[in-house]
Write an enzyme that holds these catalytic residues in place. Structure first.
Site, PDB file in Angstrom:
ATOM      1  CE  LYS A 204      -3.323   2.926   0.723  1.00 14.79           C
ATOM      2  NZ  LYS A 204      -4.385   3.270  -0.203  1.00 14.79           N
ATOM      3  CB  CYS A 258      -3.801   7.994   0.486  1.00 13.84           C
ATOM      4  SG  CYS A 258      -5.160   7.141   1.277  1.00 13.84           S
TER       5      CYS A 258
HETATM    6  N1  LIG Z   1     -10.202   7.903   2.578  1.00 17.83           N
HETATM    7  C1  LIG Z   1      -9.604   7.176   1.644  1.00 17.83           C
HETATM    8  O1  LIG Z   1      -9.839   7.371   0.465  1.00 17.83           O
HETATM    9  C2  LIG Z   1      -8.654   6.056   2.011  1.00 17.83           C
HETATM   10  C3  LIG Z   1      -8.230   5.195   0.995  1.00 17.83           C
HETATM   11  C4  LIG Z   1      -7.387   4.143   1.320  1.00 17.83           C
HETATM   12  C5  LIG Z   1      -6.956   3.980   2.647  1.00 17.83           C
HETATM   13  N2  LIG Z   1      -7.367   4.852   3.610  1.00 17.83           N
HETATM   14  C6  LIG Z   1      -6.890   4.613   4.980  1.00 17.83           C
HETATM   15  O2  LIG Z   1      -7.962   4.136   5.768  1.00 17.83           O
HETATM   16  C7  LIG Z   1      -7.822   4.584   7.117  1.00 17.83           C
HETATM   17  C8  LIG Z   1      -9.086   5.326   7.531  1.00 17.83           C
HETATM   18  O3  LIG Z   1      -9.211   6.449   6.701  1.00 17.83           O
HETATM   19  P1  LIG Z   1     -10.576   7.244   6.560  1.00 17.83           P
HETATM   20  O4  LIG Z   1     -10.434   8.069   5.350  1.00 17.83           O
HETATM   21  O5  LIG Z   1     -11.748   6.335   6.673  1.00 17.83           O
HETATM   22  O6  LIG Z   1     -10.492   8.161   7.886  1.00 17.83           O
HETATM   23  P2  LIG Z   1     -11.671   9.046   8.502  1.00 17.83           P
HETATM   24  O7  LIG Z   1     -11.012  10.093   9.313  1.00 17.83           O
HETATM   25  O8  LIG Z   1     -12.645   9.416   7.440  1.00 17.83           O
HETATM   26  O9  LIG Z   1     -12.423   8.026   9.468  1.00 17.83           O
HETATM   27  C9  LIG Z   1     -11.858   7.485  10.573  1.00 17.83           C
HETATM   28  C10 LIG Z   1     -12.928   7.366  11.644  1.00 17.83           C
HETATM   29  O10 LIG Z   1     -12.369   6.676  12.761  1.00 17.83           O
HETATM   30  C11 LIG Z   1     -12.895   7.247  13.951  1.00 17.83           C
HETATM   31  N3  LIG Z   1     -12.030   6.853  15.045  1.00 17.83           N
HETATM   32  C12 LIG Z   1     -10.818   7.336  15.395  1.00 17.83           C
HETATM   33  N4  LIG Z   1     -10.320   6.637  16.435  1.00 17.83           N
HETATM   34  C13 LIG Z   1     -11.244   5.693  16.741  1.00 17.83           C
HETATM   35  C14 LIG Z   1     -11.309   4.663  17.715  1.00 17.83           C
HETATM   36  N5  LIG Z   1     -10.330   4.459  18.587  1.00 17.83           N
HETATM   37  N6  LIG Z   1     -12.413   3.887  17.740  1.00 17.83           N
HETATM   38  C15 LIG Z   1     -13.419   4.075  16.875  1.00 17.83           C
HETATM   39  N7  LIG Z   1     -13.401   5.037  15.917  1.00 17.83           N
HETATM   40  C16 LIG Z   1     -12.328   5.824  15.861  1.00 17.83           C
HETATM   41  C17 LIG Z   1     -12.953   8.724  13.630  1.00 17.83           C
HETATM   42  O11 LIG Z   1     -13.857   9.390  14.487  1.00 17.83           O
HETATM   43  C18 LIG Z   1     -13.423   8.712  12.170  1.00 17.83           C
HETATM   44  O12 LIG Z   1     -14.835   8.762  12.060  1.00 17.83           O
HETATM   45  C19 LIG Z   1      -6.560   5.466   7.132  1.00 17.83           C
HETATM   46  O13 LIG Z   1      -5.462   4.687   7.517  1.00 17.83           O
HETATM   47  C20 LIG Z   1      -6.409   5.872   5.682  1.00 17.83           C
HETATM   48  O14 LIG Z   1      -5.079   6.165   5.359  1.00 17.83           O
HETATM   49  C21 LIG Z   1      -8.206   5.872   3.323  1.00 17.83           C
END
Ligand SMILES: NC(=O)c1ccc[n+]([C@@H]2O[C@H](COP(=O)([O-])OP(=O)(O)OC[C@H]3O[C@@H](n4cnc5c(N)ncnc54)[C@H](O)[C@@H]3O)[C@@H](O)[C@H]2O)c1
Length: 404
Positions: A204, A258
């Site tokens: 990734k 990302c």
């Molecule tokens: N957004 C994208 O397009 C994308 C694509 C590929 C990978 N990712 C990866 O996926 C992961 C999540 O990204 P995202 O975009 O969904 O983030 P985001 O910020 O949209 O969502 C994360 C959620 O987790 C919650 N959270 C934080 N700590 C928590 C805990 N201890 N318990 C429960 N909930 C908790 C937050 O309140 C938030 O709602 C990251 O590592 C990111 O790099 C994101």
């Protein structure tokens, strides 16, 4: 795996919520967990707190059928999916605190034969860390299946790509890889590719570093072309006619959670051996500073010529076209910096109604009022504008289309 099984998804953001809603629509009982009360309440009403096409329909159906419930606390489940943020601390040091606290939160609910999947983009070794944290919390991990499955969906197409993309699954044991892969095969129609946890983590980070490096090449070209008074868009179109050349488009920098973040995970661990990946990050960061300087110079020139301060329209705040996501956004950074440096800014973001730090206005109004219009994001609304000039997205032009 029978789909009547329970899946507990930790983190209901851009990744966790679409995943939870998709699984619920595929027959799984899904218990979604988030630490933000308003997020939990919104989802339990069948509504969404983020902008993503089709997600509202999936969430509404999932909640209505009783298959998706959101909560502040985890519950016992067959599969746990961790999809919490993985940003960095000051100095680009990876921050896996959210992963650690999510793992601590599920520990009391984890039992034998459970599959624990880390979906968050993670520095190499984080999946091992998840197992370590569970052990520290008193969980017997010998009969658990702990694996990493990185998410590589494109915002704007998440519901489709969650199903269609190939997935990489890497367990901390071969059995964990097999168990996690079997789970993904129940709802993914892309190929599910099996490896070990470290390779899956690095895959990734590699994908995003590859993108970052290629964008850096285009961004550096755009700066050089400006210096040589060459139209970079024409140059790239011509160079791309070579059968083995495919240069990407330059922009105002690189943003999002990302590509602007993940290469640092490699640089942090790789040190002086991660030369090219570090340089690409630096080039892309520099491009944003370069755009700021260009706009400030244009504003100064306008002021000198007209005896008053220019009104500068900043068209777009999101990190890429047609989404509302502001994370690590170069456009937002540019807008903030211009305001902080005393410029008279008209901020525009068609995908957001309001913003805490400054007023957002309609794009037509901004263009009408502005002396200088800067297209920072190629949103569809801007591309459809009937302006008598070639729109130079991420370039700088005055209202009549003349370069300033
Ligand atoms: N957004 C994208 O397009 C994308 C694509 C590929 C990978 N990712 C990866 O996926 C992961 C999540 O990204 P995202 O975009 O969904 O983030 P985001 O910020 O949209 O969502 C994360 C959620 O987790 C919650 N959270 C934080 N700590 C928590 C805990 N201890 N318990 C429960 N909930 C908790 C937050 O309140 C938030 O709602 C990251 O590592 C990111 O790099 C994101």
């Amino acid at each position: 795996m029978k789909q009547s099984k329970m899946v507990c998804v930790i983190g209901l953001g851009y990744i966790g919520l679409p995943t939870a809603a998709l699984l619920a629509n595929r027959g799984y009982n899904v218990h979604g967990v988030d630490i933000v009360q308003s997020t939990v309440d919104t989802i339990n009403r069948g509504e969404i707190h983020i902008v993503e096409p089709e997600l509202d329909t999936f969430v509404q159906a999932a909640v209505k059928s009783g298959k998706l419930k959101a909560d502040l606390k985890p519950t016992e489940a067959d599969v746990f999916i961790i999809a919490v943020p993985t940003p960095f601390h000051e100095g680009y040091v990876p921050n896996i605190d959210y992963v650690v606290s999510a793992t601590e939160a599920i520990a009391p609910y984890v039992k034998e034969e459970n599959i624990i999947i880390l979906e968050s983009t993670s520095p190499v070794g984080t999946t091992d860390k998840v197992e370590e944290v569970l052990k520290k919390e008193g969980v017997d991990t010998s009969k658990l299946y702990v694996a990493h499955c990185p998410e590589r969906v494109l915002p704007g197409y998440i519901m489709r790509e969650l199903v269609e993309n190939d997935r990489i699954v890497g367990g901390i044991t071969i059995e964990a890889t097999k168990a996690a892969a079997a789970f993904y095969k129940t709802f993914v129609c892309g190929e599910v590719l099996e490896t070990d946890a470290k390779t899956a983590e690095m895959a990734k980070l590699t994908e995003n570093s590859f993108r970052d490096t290629n964008i850096a090449f285009a961004n550096e070209l755009s700066i050089l072309c400006d210096k040589f008074n060459i139209d970079v868009w024409e140059l790239i179109a011509l160079a791309n006619r070579h059968p083995r050349v495919n240069i990407l488009q330059p922009g105002a920098g690189v943003g999002g959670h990302c590509i602007a973040v993940d290469p640092w995970f490699i640089v942090h661990a790789g040190g002086k051996d991660a030369k090219m990946i570090r340089t690409a990050r630096e080039v892309n960061t520099y491009k944003t500073e370069w755009v700021i300087e260009k706009i400030k110079n244009a504003a100064l020139k306008f002021e000198n010529q007209n005896g008053r301060k220019a009104k500068v329209a900043c068209m777009g705040l999101a990190f890429k076209p047609d989404i509302d996501d502001l994370r690590e956004s170069p456009a937002l950074y540019i807008t903030r910096r211009l305001i902080a440096d005393g410029l008279n800014v008209l901020a525009v973001e068609p995908n957001i109604k309001s913003y805490k730090e400054f007023e957002i206005i309609e794009y037509n109004e901004a263009i009408e009022k502005a002396d200088i219009v800067t297209f920072l994001v190629a949103h569809k609304q801007f591309k459809a504008l009937d302006i008598e000039t070639d729109l130079d997205f991420c370039g700088i032009q005055n209202k009549k289309g003349k370069n300033v």
